[in-house]
Design an enzyme around this catalytic site. Structure first.
Site, short mmCIF file in Angstrom:
data_model
loop_
_atom_site.label_atom_id
_atom_site.label_comp_id
_atom_site.label_asym_id
_atom_site.label_seq_id
_atom_site.Cartn_x
_atom_site.Cartn_y
_atom_site.Cartn_z
N GLY A 45 -1.47 5.43 -4.70
CA GLY A 45 -0.46 4.66 -3.99
C GLY A 45 0.75 4.43 -4.89
O GLY A 45 0.62 4.35 -6.11
N GLN A 50 8.43 0.92 -8.01
CA GLN A 50 7.78 1.51 -9.19
C GLN A 50 8.57 2.69 -9.75
O GLN A 50 8.35 3.09 -10.89
CB GLN A 50 6.36 1.94 -8.85
CG GLN A 50 5.44 0.76 -8.56
CD GLN A 50 4.03 1.24 -8.31
OE1 GLN A 50 3.67 1.56 -7.17
NE2 GLN A 50 3.23 1.32 -9.35
N CYS A 95 -2.97 0.25 -11.66
CA CYS A 95 -1.61 0.39 -11.16
C CYS A 95 -0.85 1.33 -12.08
O CYS A 95 -0.96 1.20 -13.32
CB CYS A 95 -0.93 -0.98 -11.13
SG CYS A 95 0.78 -0.93 -10.55
N LEU A 96 -0.11 2.27 -11.51
CA LEU A 96 0.66 3.20 -12.34
C LEU A 96 1.68 2.48 -13.20
O LEU A 96 2.08 3.00 -14.24
CB LEU A 96 1.36 4.24 -11.44
CG LEU A 96 0.43 5.27 -10.78
CD1 LEU A 96 1.21 6.09 -9.76
CD2 LEU A 96 -0.20 6.19 -11.82
N HIS A 137 -2.18 -3.82 -2.03
CA HIS A 137 -1.66 -3.68 -3.40
C HIS A 137 -0.20 -3.21 -3.37
O HIS A 137 0.66 -3.78 -4.06
CB HIS A 137 -2.54 -2.68 -4.17
CG HIS A 137 -2.06 -2.36 -5.54
ND1 HIS A 137 -2.77 -2.71 -6.68
CD2 HIS A 137 -0.96 -1.70 -5.98
CE1 HIS A 137 -2.10 -2.29 -7.75
NE2 HIS A 137 -1.00 -1.68 -7.35
N GLU A 138 0.09 -2.18 -2.59
CA GLU A 138 1.46 -1.64 -2.53
C GLU A 138 2.40 -2.62 -1.85
O GLU A 138 3.56 -2.75 -2.25
CB GLU A 138 1.48 -0.28 -1.83
CG GLU A 138 0.64 0.81 -2.48
CD GLU A 138 0.89 0.97 -3.97
OE1 GLU A 138 2.02 0.70 -4.44
OE2 GLU A 138 -0.06 1.35 -4.68
N HIS A 141 3.84 -5.05 -4.19
CA HIS A 141 4.97 -4.55 -4.98
C HIS A 141 6.31 -4.84 -4.30
O HIS A 141 7.30 -5.12 -4.97
CB HIS A 141 4.86 -3.04 -5.21
CG HIS A 141 3.94 -2.64 -6.33
ND1 HIS A 141 4.18 -2.99 -7.64
CD2 HIS A 141 2.81 -1.88 -6.34
CE1 HIS A 141 3.23 -2.47 -8.41
NE2 HIS A 141 2.38 -1.80 -7.64
C1 QAP Z 1 -3.02 1.05 -6.22
O1 QAP Z 1 -3.02 2.54 -7.99
C2 QAP Z 1 -4.47 0.84 -5.91
O2 QAP Z 1 -3.86 2.86 -15.20
C3 QAP Z 1 -2.68 2.45 -6.63
O3 QAP Z 1 -3.74 5.27 -16.37
C4 QAP Z 1 -5.38 0.58 -6.92
O4 QAP Z 1 -2.78 4.72 -7.97
C5 QAP Z 1 -4.90 0.90 -4.64
C6 QAP Z 1 -3.47 4.95 -12.22
C7 QAP Z 1 -6.71 0.40 -6.61
C8 QAP Z 1 -6.23 0.69 -4.34
C9 QAP Z 1 -7.14 0.44 -5.32
C10 QAP Z 1 -3.62 3.84 -13.02
C11 QAP Z 1 -3.40 6.19 -12.83
C12 QAP Z 1 -3.34 4.88 -10.76
C13 QAP Z 1 -3.72 3.96 -14.40
C14 QAP Z 1 -3.01 3.74 -8.60
C15 QAP Z 1 -3.65 5.22 -15.00
C16 QAP Z 1 -3.51 6.33 -14.21
C17 QAP Z 1 -3.27 3.74 -10.06
CO CO Z 2 0.69 -0.85 -8.32
#
Ligand code: QAP
Ligand code: CO
Length: 176
Positions: A45, A50, A95-96, A137-138, A141
């Site tokens: 996401g 971001q 989270c990215l 989550h999004e 943001h």
């Molecule tokens: C949000 O999160 C989310 O730390 C999206 O090193 C999270 O895509 C939605 C990511 C959990 C539902 C459940 C995070 C990639 C990606 C990192 C992400 C990383 C590499 C996070």
């Molecule tokens: Co995030």
């Protein structure tokens, strides 16, 4: 378009994103540019802010059971509004914009979301499971809220300590 993911503690992540009024090529270009960034960084996401675009847009691509991300499962949500929420679930989120940190966060189990697609068509979706968590989550943001804001104060302190340490190590590596 040259978009880059901005990371905590960048203050721009605290901005409240603005409603999209024009469903034009510029919007399509931004959405098109966000997708490869999300995939290349192993994200499921991504919200506009971001990539430093403070607009009410988000994209989601929940992987299949085997972990594969299919483009046909891509959701693009413009001006999303969560209209109904029920139940409770907990999931280890990341989270990215907060790399390498993951913690259990409580969310609603099921939500209804009203949004527009890239052409301005109104859509309604009832979501549960990982899709529901990702939308919540999004959507946070868009309000300038990060998942770390939803930790208990003791967990938040633990995060701040670990994250600062990680940033320091990153800096040392860069200097070397
Ligand atoms: C949000 O999160 C989310 O730390 C999206 O090193 C999270 O895509 C939605 C990511 C959990 C539902 C459940 C995070 C990639 C990606 C990192 C992400 C990383 C590499 C996070
Ligand atoms: Co995030």
């Amino acid at each position: 378009m040259n978009l880059k993911i901005i990371e905590y503690p960048d203050k721009r992540l605290r901005q409240k994103s603005l409603e999209i009024k024009k469903f034009n090529q510029e919007l399509h270009d931004v959405l098109d540019a966000m997708y490869p960034i999300m995939i290349d960084t192993n994200g499921i996401g991504l919200a506009g802010i971001q990539v430093a675009i403070p607009k009410r847009i988000l994209i989601l691509n929940i992987p299949e059971e085997d972990g594969e991300q299919l483009k046909e499962n891509l959701f693009e949500m413009v001006n999303p509004v969560i209209t109904n929420k029920k139940g409770q679930s907990s999931y280890q989120e990341g989270c990215l914009s907060v790399p390498s940190f993951y913690e259990d966060i409580n969310r609603f189990e099921t939500i209804c979301v009203n949004y527009q697609d890239r052409y301005g068509n109104t859509k309604n979706l009832e979501a549960d499971g990982l899709l529901s968590i990702a939308i919540q989550h999004e959507h946070d943001h868009l309000e300038g809220i990060l998942f770390i804001d939803r930790l208990t104060s003791s967990r938040r302190r633990k995060f701040e300590k670990e994250y600062k340490k990680m940033l320091k190590e990153k800096k040392t590596l860069k200097e070397a």
